[in-house]
Motif scaffolding. Structure first.
Motif, mmCIF file in Angstrom:
data_model
loop_
_atom_site.group_PDB
_atom_site.id
_atom_site.type_symbol
_atom_site.label_atom_id
_atom_site.label_comp_id
_atom_site.label_asym_id
_atom_site.label_seq_id
_atom_site.Cartn_x
_atom_site.Cartn_y
_atom_site.Cartn_z
ATOM 1 N N SER A 83 0.818 -1.209 0.000
ATOM 2 C CA SER A 83 0.000 0.000 0.000
ATOM 3 C C SER A 83 0.856 1.266 0.000
ATOM 4 O O SER A 83 0.521 2.249 -0.663
ATOM 5 C CB SER A 83 -0.939 0.003 1.210
ATOM 6 O OG SER A 83 -1.859 -1.059 1.111
ATOM 7 N N LEU A 84 1.958 1.242 0.744
ATOM 8 C CA LEU A 84 2.852 2.404 0.764
ATOM 9 C C LEU A 84 3.461 2.643 -0.630
ATOM 10 O O LEU A 84 3.525 3.788 -1.100
ATOM 11 C CB LEU A 84 3.962 2.194 1.794
ATOM 12 C CG LEU A 84 3.549 2.353 3.261
ATOM 13 C CD1 LEU A 84 4.616 1.783 4.189
ATOM 14 C CD2 LEU A 84 3.276 3.820 3.608
ATOM 15 N N LEU A 85 3.852 1.563 -1.285
ATOM 16 C CA LEU A 85 4.434 1.698 -2.626
ATOM 17 C C LEU A 85 3.396 2.214 -3.626
ATOM 18 O O LEU A 85 3.681 3.100 -4.433
ATOM 19 C CB LEU A 85 4.993 0.350 -3.097
ATOM 20 C CG LEU A 85 6.251 -0.141 -2.377
ATOM 21 C CD1 LEU A 85 6.596 -1.570 -2.793
ATOM 22 C CD2 LEU A 85 7.438 0.789 -2.639
ATOM 23 N N LYS A 86 2.175 1.660 -3.552
ATOM 24 C CA LYS A 86 1.138 2.123 -4.475
ATOM 25 C C LYS A 86 0.742 3.565 -4.169
ATOM 26 O O LYS A 86 0.526 4.370 -5.074
ATOM 27 C CB LYS A 86 -0.093 1.217 -4.424
ATOM 28 C CG LYS A 86 -1.136 1.613 -5.481
ATOM 29 C CD LYS A 86 -2.219 0.580 -5.666
ATOM 30 C CE LYS A 86 -3.159 1.024 -6.784
ATOM 31 N NZ LYS A 86 -4.275 0.064 -6.981
ATOM 32 N N ALA A 87 0.646 3.911 -2.875
ATOM 33 C CA ALA A 87 0.303 5.275 -2.484
ATOM 34 C C ALA A 87 1.347 6.260 -2.999
ATOM 35 O O ALA A 87 1.018 7.344 -3.484
ATOM 36 C CB ALA A 87 0.179 5.372 -0.963
ATOM 37 N N ARG A 88 2.622 5.876 -2.903
ATOM 38 C CA ARG A 88 3.687 6.740 -3.417
ATOM 39 C C ARG A 88 3.513 6.965 -4.921
ATOM 40 O O ARG A 88 3.666 8.086 -5.420
ATOM 41 C CB ARG A 88 5.063 6.123 -3.132
ATOM 42 C CG ARG A 88 6.223 7.028 -3.572
ATOM 43 C CD ARG A 88 7.564 6.487 -3.103
ATOM 44 N NE ARG A 88 7.897 5.240 -3.792
ATOM 45 C CZ ARG A 88 9.005 4.527 -3.553
ATOM 46 N NH1 ARG A 88 9.859 4.943 -2.612
ATOM 47 N NH2 ARG A 88 9.248 3.414 -4.191
ATOM 48 N N GLY A 89 3.161 5.895 -5.634
ATOM 49 C CA GLY A 89 2.942 6.016 -7.070
ATOM 50 C C GLY A 89 1.759 6.903 -7.407
ATOM 51 O O GLY A 89 1.816 7.711 -8.349
ATOM 52 N N ILE A 90 0.683 6.787 -6.624
ATOM 53 C CA ILE A 90 -0.509 7.611 -6.851
ATOM 54 C C ILE A 90 -0.187 9.086 -6.638
ATOM 55 O O ILE A 90 -0.549 9.950 -7.448
ATOM 56 C CB ILE A 90 -1.649 7.164 -5.907
ATOM 57 C CG1 ILE A 90 -2.178 5.785 -6.331
ATOM 58 C CG2 ILE A 90 -2.787 8.194 -5.911
ATOM 59 C CD1 ILE A 90 -3.126 5.161 -5.326
ATOM 60 N N VAL A 91 0.512 9.389 -5.557
ATOM 61 C CA VAL A 91 0.872 10.783 -5.255
ATOM 62 C C VAL A 91 1.785 11.345 -6.338
ATOM 63 O O VAL A 91 1.603 12.486 -6.803
ATOM 64 C CB VAL A 91 1.547 10.875 -3.858
ATOM 65 C CG1 VAL A 91 2.143 12.253 -3.631
ATOM 66 C CG2 VAL A 91 0.536 10.530 -2.761
ATOM 67 N N LYS A 92 2.751 10.551 -6.752
ATOM 68 C CA LYS A 92 3.699 11.004 -7.775
ATOM 69 C C LYS A 92 3.003 11.275 -9.104
ATOM 70 O O LYS A 92 3.292 12.264 -9.791
ATOM 71 C CB LYS A 92 4.784 9.940 -7.955
ATOM 72 C CG LYS A 92 5.914 10.351 -8.902
ATOM 73 C CD LYS A 92 6.995 9.275 -8.957
ATOM 74 C CE LYS A 92 8.121 9.693 -9.905
ATOM 75 N NZ LYS A 92 9.190 8.647 -9.962
ATOM 76 N N LYS A 93 2.068 10.421 -9.477
ATOM 77 C CA LYS A 93 1.388 10.555 -10.763
ATOM 78 C C LYS A 93 0.332 11.662 -10.738
ATOM 79 O O LYS A 93 0.227 12.466 -11.664
ATOM 80 C CB LYS A 93 0.732 9.221 -11.130
ATOM 81 C CG LYS A 93 0.023 9.233 -12.473
ATOM 82 C CD LYS A 93 -0.580 7.865 -12.774
ATOM 83 C CE LYS A 93 -1.352 7.883 -14.097
ATOM 84 N NZ LYS A 93 -1.989 6.555 -14.365
ATOM 85 N N PHE A 94 -0.470 11.734 -9.671
ATOM 86 C CA PHE A 94 -1.591 12.679 -9.617
ATOM 87 C C PHE A 94 -1.141 14.091 -9.264
ATOM 88 O O PHE A 94 -1.753 15.070 -9.668
ATOM 89 C CB PHE A 94 -2.629 12.182 -8.603
ATOM 90 C CG PHE A 94 -3.941 12.925 -8.650
ATOM 91 C CD1 PHE A 94 -4.840 12.714 -9.678
ATOM 92 C CD2 PHE A 94 -4.272 13.838 -7.652
ATOM 93 C CE1 PHE A 94 -6.048 13.397 -9.720
ATOM 94 C CE2 PHE A 94 -5.474 14.518 -7.680
ATOM 95 C CZ PHE A 94 -6.372 14.292 -8.719
ATOM 96 N N LYS A 95 -0.080 14.197 -8.470
ATOM 97 C CA LYS A 95 0.471 15.487 -8.037
ATOM 98 C C LYS A 95 -0.596 16.387 -7.384
ATOM 99 O O LYS A 95 -0.916 17.464 -7.856
ATOM 100 C CB LYS A 95 1.097 16.240 -9.230
ATOM 101 C CG LYS A 95 2.312 15.549 -9.840
ATOM 102 C CD LYS A 95 2.904 16.371 -10.968
ATOM 103 C CE LYS A 95 4.215 15.780 -11.484
ATOM 104 N NZ LYS A 95 4.061 14.416 -12.024
ATOM 105 N N PRO A 96 -1.138 15.954 -6.241
ATOM 106 C CA PRO A 96 -2.183 16.750 -5.584
ATOM 107 C C PRO A 96 -1.636 18.038 -4.970
ATOM 108 O O PRO A 96 -0.468 18.097 -4.564
ATOM 109 C CB PRO A 96 -2.690 15.808 -4.486
ATOM 110 C CG PRO A 96 -1.506 14.947 -4.168
ATOM 111 C CD PRO A 96 -0.799 14.745 -5.481
#
Length: 363
Positions: A83-96
């Protein structure tokens, strides 16, 4: 600038999901060009409810620790890393531009990764006893929006903003009259109405109590609007009469609240906040089967201010009949409970939380 990007994360129960959706709706009103993404747990109800509200959602492979030693607990470290790895990917891609967490397991990895990237994060804690995930995140976020006093027991005092819990707009702006509600349910204008709320799935002990007390309610001339929950509807639908209306789910909550003279309810954070705005006499029967017994703590916060009656499940057999009969016979007590619970209401909570997010965007 209005084309902000927001991630909202929270789930597992409606108490975490619906506040997140309400906050997203408020931010959408403020920033019509904004982009939104929700992050939840793969196998939980947010994966259905969030898309129904019109938002995109991504799921993490995450769940909480069980109280007993189980295979699921053995998987927890693997799930957490995943989950931490996927969350990091989501944040990096979406750039909130900002991230809002409303509690639940999925919000932990997501907000941990966002805060690590120095993205402003806001927590919203619904209960009077803070959840584990929010307590772990407290030192990482910029602001923590709460609904109760005394939350500095759990969070840094300088981060706390008392906003209240988000509540649906139709209840804040409730304009249904008692007469309209009685007509809607087809009830007698001469008889008082008891509204029973056990949550969308239902509450077994509350349902058992109501069935046991139907003879009492009949002797007192009371009509009952009874939400027994989807899990229990087949078991209790046979209790339906002209004076006892049994529902699996109540879609028109503004009508349900308007018709009620007295309410029996669980004490989840969302229910407590709604009932404060509704301002009717309430008997809280908190679920003892929730994390940290937080429903009892929510109810106590109101009972201590004479804003509601608290009856624990273990007290029902001995005390319910007397407590309920005394309340029904005392207009003075009903009025006092109504006045005091209204004093606890924070009807502008959703707007207040959105404004805290706006302040962080402006920094």
């Amino acid at each position: 600038m209005g084309n902000y990007k927001f991630i909202l994360s929270g789930g597992g129960t409606g108490g975490h999901i619906y506040p997140a959706i309400a906050i997203a709706n408020e931010l959408k009103d403020m920033y019509p060009d904004a982009e939104f993404l929700f992050v939840g747990a793969k196998d939980r109800m947010e994966m259905e409810k969030v898309p129904q509200a019109g938002y995109k959602i991504e799921g993490l492979w995450i769940s909480g620790l069980q109280r007993k030693l189980t295979f699921k607990n053995m998987l927890f470290p693997i799930k957490l890393v995943s989950s931490l790895l996927k969350a990091r990917g989501i944040v990096k891609k979406f750039k909130p531009d900002a991230v809002i967490g409303t509690g639940g397991f999925a919000s932990g990895p997501l907000l941990r990764m966002a805060a690590g990237k120095d993205i402003p994060c806001v927590l919203q804690e619904q209960n009077s006893y803070a959840g584990v995930t929010n307590k772990l995140l407290a030192n990482k976020v910029k602001k923590i929006c709460v609904a109760y006093d005394g939350m500095d027991r759990f969070f840094p005092a300088d981060k706390i903003i008392k906003t209240g819990n988000p509540v649906r707009k139709d209840l804040v702006e409730m304009n249904v009259s008692k007469h309209e509600a009685l007509e809607f349910f087809g009830l007698n204008v001469e008889k008082p109405v008891l509204l029973v709320l056990g949550g969308s799935l239902g509450a077994r002990r509350v349902n058992v109590l109501i069935k046991e007390q139907l003879p009492l309610f009949k002797s007192l001339g009371i009509q009952v609007v009874w939400q027994c929950g989807k899990l229990y509807y087949d078991e209790y639908k046979s209790c339906q009469t002209d004076d006892v209306l049994v529902f699996d789910f109540l879609n028109k909550m503004d009508y349900a609240y308007a018709v009620a003279d007295v309410i029996i309810s669980r004490a989840g954070a969302g229910s407590v906040s709604e009932l404060s705005i509704v301002g009717k006499p309430v008997i809280f029967i908190p679920s003892p089967n929730v994390a940290e017994d937080h429903q009892t703590k929510n109810a106590l916060a109101y009972a201590d201010k004479n804003a509601a009656i608290l009856l624990r499940e273990k007290e029902l057999d001995l005390s319910f009949k007397t407590v309920f009969t005394d309340l029904l016979s005392s207009k003075e007590q009903q009025l006092k409970l109504s006045e005091n619970i209204k004093k606890q209401a924070l009807p502008n909570a959703t707007k207040s939380i959105a404004l805290e997010v706006e302040k962080l965007l402006e920094k």
